[in-house]
Design an enzyme around this catalytic site. Structure first.
Site: not given
Ligand code: NAP
Length: 248
Positions: A158, A144
């Site tokens: 985080y 991130s």
């Molecule tokens: P999201 O929409 O909340 O999706 C999270 C995903 O991770 C879901 O598929 C969830 O599965 C899975 N997950 C959560 N905990 C888990 C665990 N313990 N074991 C296996 N799977 C798990 O989040 P996102 O925005 O797509 O984020 C994905 C990545 O990008 C993360 O690492 C986040 O830190 C990073 N990121 C996001 C942003 C942003 O602005 N969105 C910015 C920077 C970095 P379920 O559906 O089964 O719950």
């Protein structure tokens, strides 16, 4: 028939992970890992199959080493190879200043964001490395931009977990460079996904003006960067960080 390479994306049921899984077809067969929402994971699998690839959904909490080992055994059984690991599963751990930080919350945060990524990387590298009979491969960590900005007043905890992921990226890239495994990271900025339910209403609107492009990004824009790092066009790229932040 040419065998398709296999891509595993952790947390592939929603958001950025789901976009990576969908964009990976038809180039890759796809393993969609999830933890709590099988219906979301199966809907991604259906889309990947409709695009012409094979796909399976595998439930495993990445913080649970036994579950991760079972997931890799399922991949061995179904595909017999692994070419790309995307360490995407991640949680925020809570939203607030230092006052909200406590040991149980940190333990879960490190377990998912750091330990999970390490254990998955270990299992993936063991299958990819050319000195152990593998064909080489690529590991991409979803970090991130918070790792660089620090997350002050919002989620320093985080940001720190993503800082650990960045150090792991640098170190493993060097450690695995001579055995055919490239290790890189993508640092998304403000991306539209369910991730923001962890933050108070209006965070996206508040942060958006600080983005030089004045908009949030899409999961598909992150997926495109990941798939470039995975492909052979990036064959001399390892230990690097690709920001997908609209300039932030
Ligand atoms: P999201 O929409 O909340 O999706 C999270 C995903 O991770 C879901 O598929 C969830 O599965 C899975 N997950 C959560 N905990 C888990 C665990 N313990 N074991 C296996 N799977 C798990 O989040 P996102 O925005 O797509 O984020 C994905 C990545 O990008 C993360 O690492 C986040 O830190 C990073 N990121 C996001 C942003 C942003 O602005 N969105 C910015 C920077 C970095 P379920 O559906 O089964 O719950």
């Amino acid at each position: 028939m040419v065998e398709r390479p296999v891509l595993l994306v952790t947390g592939g049921s929603r958001g950025i992970g789901a976009a990576i899984a969908r964009a990976a077809a038809p180039t890759y067969d796809v393993v969609v890992n999830y933890t709590s929402r099988p219906e979301a994971a199966h809907s991604v699998v259906a889309d990947v199959i409709a695009a012409g690839s094979q796909a399976i959904a595998v439930q495993a909490d990445v913080a649970d080493e036994t579950a991760v080992l079972a997931m890799f055994a399922a991949i061995d059984h179904q595909f017999g190879r692994l070419d790309v690991l995307v360490n995407n599963a991640g949680i925020a751990g809570g939203y607030g200043t230092l006052d909200i930080v406590h040991a149980d919350m940190l333990q879960r945060l490190w377990a998912v964001n750091v330990t999970g990524a390490f254990v998955c990387a270990r299992e993936a590298a063991a299958r990819m490395r050319t000195d152990r009979g593998g064909r080489g491969g690529s590991i991409i960590n979803i970090s991130s931009k918070a790792a660089v900005l620090g997350g002050a007043t919002e989620w320093v905890h985080y940001a720190a977990s993503k800082g650990a992921l960045d150090t792991m990226t640098t170190g493993l890239a060097k450690e695995l460079a001579l055995v055919g495994v490239r290790v890189n990271a993508v640092r998304p900025g403000l991306i539209d996904s369910d991730f923001h339910v962890h933050a108070p209403d209006g965070r996206s609107e508040r942060v958006r003006p600080t983005v030089p492009m004045q908009r949030s990004g899409t999961p598909e824009e992150v997926a495109a960067a990941v798939l470039w790092l995975a492909c052979s066009e990036a064959s001399y790229v390892t230990g690097t960080f690709l920001d997908v932040t609209g300039g932030r």
